[in-house]
Structures are given as structure tokens and as C-alpha cells.
Design an enzyme around this catalytic site. Structure first.
Site, PDB file in Angstrom:
ATOM      1  CG  PHE A  62      -1.892   1.199   1.144  1.00 16.91           C
ATOM      2  CD1 PHE A  62      -3.028   1.137   0.360  1.00 16.91           C
ATOM      3  CD2 PHE A  62      -1.625   2.381   1.827  1.00 16.91           C
ATOM      4  CE1 PHE A  62      -3.897   2.229   0.259  1.00 16.91           C
ATOM      5  CE2 PHE A  62      -2.489   3.471   1.741  1.00 16.91           C
ATOM      6  CZ  PHE A  62      -3.633   3.384   0.954  1.00 16.91           C
ATOM      7  CG  ASP A 102       5.552   3.542   1.803  1.00 14.24           C
ATOM      8  OD1 ASP A 102       5.602   4.277   2.816  1.00 14.24           O
ATOM      9  OD2 ASP A 102       4.510   3.364   1.140  1.00 14.24           O
ATOM     10  CE  LYS A 138      -1.027   5.669   7.619  1.00 16.12           C
ATOM     11  NZ  LYS A 138      -0.698   4.955   6.396  1.00 16.12           N
TER      12      LYS A 138
HETATM   13  C1  LIG Z   1      -0.929   5.180   5.025  1.00 16.25           C
HETATM   14  C2  LIG Z   1       0.120   4.811   4.082  1.00 16.25           C
HETATM   15  C3  LIG Z   1       0.343   5.539   2.893  1.00 16.25           C
HETATM   16  C4  LIG Z   1      -0.567   6.679   2.459  1.00 16.25           C
HETATM   17  O1  LIG Z   1      -0.522   7.750   3.324  1.00 16.25           O
HETATM   18  P1  LIG Z   1      -1.613   8.947   3.188  1.00 16.25           P
HETATM   19  O2  LIG Z   1      -1.124   9.961   4.195  1.00 16.25           O
HETATM   20  O3  LIG Z   1      -2.942   8.362   3.523  1.00 16.25           O
HETATM   21  O4  LIG Z   1      -1.550   9.445   1.802  1.00 16.25           O
HETATM   22  C5  LIG Z   1       1.400   5.183   2.093  1.00 16.25           C
HETATM   23  N1  LIG Z   1       2.205   4.162   2.417  1.00 16.25           N
HETATM   24  C6  LIG Z   1       2.033   3.438   3.539  1.00 16.25           C
HETATM   25  C7  LIG Z   1       2.979   2.339   3.856  1.00 16.25           C
HETATM   26  C8  LIG Z   1       0.981   3.724   4.400  1.00 16.25           C
HETATM   27  O5  LIG Z   1       0.785   2.987   5.492  1.00 16.25           O
END
Ligand SMILES: *Cc1c(COP(=O)(O)O)cnc(C)c1O
Length: 390
Positions: A123, A210, A239
Site C-alpha cells: 500500500f 516506504d 503518519k
Molecule cells: C498510510 C500509508 C500511505 C498513504 O498515506 P496517506 O497519508 O494516507 O496518503 C502510504 N504508504 C504506507 C505504507 C501507508 O501505510
């Protein structure tokens, strides 16, 4: 718009791991704004930093120097060993930045149609390139045409990445999560990450990790990759970085850190004084209050207690996690448990349909953990005592 299937509850106030709804009911929050409220709700140092900066200077734009942005960048580089930072406002944007870096890197090296290796069940966010990199057909469906230039392989499978490398000269980067969060807390093995690092070095690919969810202490280290003793070339963060205020950052090292020239990329809101003051307060409080050490201890304690209670039950597939990013995988979809938890005063979340995900504030204490598990474990026990639907 109707983009969320919201639970029927409205919160009015929060303090530490606790939330109160508009009827005065109290809840222990083990979702923490989806791994965002790393210091819990309304931590006094975060609140004070926001109040103070709001009265001084909120926003000026990236047309001018921003001292607090430079200070935050320096601190993030010090913690991570990276060289430079681009600030944005969300995880998706941090990943867009990483994807643009990889493309620029490839194009400058004369690679035609540079592409990026990504994984199944990953994701990376909801904007178009981040969505195209995401390994979820459910998230992508209906938004075609997707962005080109991604090659997908199974998670944790180094041979698959090596095979792509042998056959596809367009590859310039690998983008993976150190722990896949949204698909159910799937941990990348240290050996896998180490071999990815080695492969990227050999091939001169960018290793892009990521860490939007895993970064900033969530896994019991400042960054998830530190468990494997490696350093990425590019690292999107978001986050937990702001403790609740919107911030994203894309860190880069070596050649990747120098790719953008004035005009290459930008963000109106990225790295404003207000948001950087908040993020600096989060980092400072985490250090001063031993928050990461606490995440290690509490994470180990939760996993031990969950294993003791239900670890041998045939319906419990696996209990896993790193620090305070915890997954309890059951043999069936378990979204019902979220509603049952809500009725009993705990907020939990289910990721990937069958995995209960716990991502509480990193400063949760043992009494609070005992409260959480005192409610959660009986709920799971009752749930798995019922026959599995056919
Ligand atoms: C939550 C998340 C995203 C997206 O972040 P947003 O602030 O909602 O755009 C991208 N990568 C990972 C691993 C995530 O957990």
C-alpha cells in the site's frame, strides 16, 4: 463524498490513549488515527508547540527560507543517515515524490521508460502513481488507466526481484514497505531487505523504502529498516511524523538526494513553520520520554500475552509484529470484532480482512495495555469459539 464507511461514533476529546465520544463514553484507542497519534491524543508538549507557533507564524510558502523546516530536515537526516528531505503533506505525496525521483534518476541515466519494482499486497497511497504502485486490485478497480512503469513481484521474494533484474533493463528502483501495514502487518525479513540492498547496489537501482507507517518509532526503532542494519536511498515518511498534524517527507541519500533542481517538484503547504514546529516537538518528546524503548517493551509484552492466551488455538494463524505494529491473524474475516470492541470501549482495526491490527500510541503504558487486552482477548476468544462460516 461517500468515500468512507464510517463507524457510528463521534469523538469530542482525547487525552493520551483515551478518547471520549459526544455522549461522554470513554474508549482506549489502539488505532491512534491509523498509526498517526504516536504520542497519543493532545500530548502537552505537542499542544504547546502548536499553540506557540500558531501565534508566531503559520505559513509563508517555499518561496522563502523556513528555519524550522531546515531544523526538522537536519534532525531527520541525523536520525536516519539520509542527506536531504523534501516536505509534503501526506504519505501518498511522499511516495509520489519517491516515484518521481526514481523516474528522474532513470531518465538522467538514459534508461528508456524507467520502471520500478513493487510488491503484491503493498500500500502506497491513493493518488494515481501511488495507487498504481499499490498491490491491491480492490483499491485500483475503476480508476484505470493506471500509471505505467511498475513491475510487480511477490512480497519477501528476493529471487523474483533478481529475475526481473535479469530480464528487464528498464528497472531503476525497488519500492517496498519494511512491514506491509494495510494488508495485515506482513514483515519483510531482514535477510530479504539486506539482499535487496545488495542487489540495488550491484544494479545501481534506488532502494526506496516506504516507511510512511513503520517510520518514527512505530516498530521499536526510529525506522523499520534499522532492524535489518541497512540504509535506503529514498524513504517516504508521513503518519507518525507529525503526531496528528498532516505532514509527509521524502528523504533521500547520495545521488537520489541531488536529483531535484529548482522547479523539479514542489508543494504549497509542504514544511510550513506550524507543521514543522509540531513535528520537531514530536521528535523531541519521543527522545526525552524514552518513547521508542517503551514501544519495544510494550510490543513484546502484548505479543507475549496474546500468545499465552490464544497462541495455540487452531483458528489463530499467526501473532506477529515489530514494536507497536502488531497483527493477530485469524483463519477468517474478522471485521465484526471492530464493532464488538467499540461497544466494549476499545478501538481496534482489521487490516487485510483477517488480521486484527494494533497500532496504539507509542507511549501507552502497561496498565493501559492490560486494560486493552482485558477487553480484546475475551472478544477474540468468543469470536473464534464460534464455528467458521462456510
Ligand atoms: C498510510 C500509508 C500511505 C498513504 O498515506 P496517506 O497519508 O494516507 O496518503 C502510504 N504508504 C504506507 C505504507 C501507508 O501505510
Amino acid at each position: 463524498m461517500t468515500s468512507y464507511a464510517r463507524l457510528p461514533i463521534t469523538f469530542e476529546r482525547g487525552e493520551g490513549v483515551w478518547l471520549w465520544d459526544d455522549k461522554g463514553n470513554k474508549y482506549l484507542d489502539a488505532v491512534a488515527g491509523v498509526a498517526v497519534n504516536s504520542l497519543g491524543h493532545c500530548h502537552p508538549k505537542l499542544v504547546a508547540a502548536i499553540r506557540e507557533q500558531a501565534g508566531k507564524l503559520i505559513h509563508t510558502s517555499n518561496l522563502y527560507n523556513i528555519a524550522l523546516q531546515e531544523k526538522l530536515a537536519a534532525r531527520l537526516c541525523e536520525l536516519s543517515g539520509m542527506d536531504n528531505v523534501f516536505f509534503c503533506n501526506s504519505g501518498a505525496e511522499a511516495n509520489e515524490t519517491a516515484i518521481k525521483l526514481a523516474r528522474k534518476y532513470g531518465n538522467e541515466r538514459g534508461v528508456t521508460n524507467p520502471s520500478i519494482v513493487v510488491t503484491e499486497k503493498s500500500f502506497h497511497g491513493r493518488t494515481l502513481a501511488a495507487l498504481s504502485a499499490t498491490g491491491s486490485r480492490k483499491a485500483q478497480a475503476g480508476f484505470e488507466p493506471l500509471v505505467q512503469g511498475f513491475v510487480r513481484v511477490p512480497h519477501n521474494d528476493i529471487e523474483a526481484v533478481e529475475a526481473v533484474g535479469r530480464n528487464d533493463p528498464s528497472i531503476v528502483a525497488v519500492l517496498v514497505e519494511t512491514v506491509q501495514g494495510e494488508s495485515g502487518v506482513n514483515i519483510a525479513r531482514s535477510e530479504y531487505l539486506q539482499r535487496l540492498r545488495k542487489l540495488c547496489d550491484e544494479k545501481q537501482w534506488l532502494l526506496m523504502l516506504d516507511e510512511v507507517q513503520t517510520g518514527i518509532g512505530r516498530t521499536g526503532k526510529w525506522f523499520g529498516h534499522q532492524h535489518a542494519g541497512i540504509v535506503p536511498d529514498v524513504m517516504p515518511l508521513a503518519k507518525g511524523l507529525g503526531g496528528g498534524v498532516p505532514i509527509g517527507a521524502c528523504l533521500a541519500r547520495g545521488a537520489a538526494a541531488k536529483l531535484f533542481k529548482p522547479g523539479s517538484h514542489g508543494s504549497t503547504f509542504g514544511g510550513t513553520p506550524l507543521i514543522c514546529a509540531a513535528s520537531l516537538a514530536v521528535l523531541q518528546a519521543m527522545q526525552d520520554e524514552g518513547v521508542i524503548e517503551n514501544a519495544v517493551r510494550m510490543g513484546d509484552y502484548i505479543r507475549t500475552r496474546v500468545r499465552e492466551a490464544i497462541g495455540t488455538h487452531s483458528s489463530v494463524v499467526e501473532i506477529r509484529g515489530q514494536g507497536l505494529m502488531i497483527g493477530i491473524e485469524l483463519d477468517r474475516p474478522c471485521g465484526e470484532i471492530v464493532k464488538q470492541g467499540l461497544a466494549k470501549g476499545i478501538l481496534i482495526n482489521v487490516a487485510g480482512d483477517t488480521t486484527i491490527r494494533l497500532v496504539p500510541p507509542l507511549n501507552i503504558n502497561k496498565i493501559e495495555v492490560d486494560y486493552l487486552l482485558g477487553v480484546l482477548l475475551p472478544l477474540i476468544q468468543d469470536f473464534i469459539a464460534q464455528p467458521k462460516a462456510a
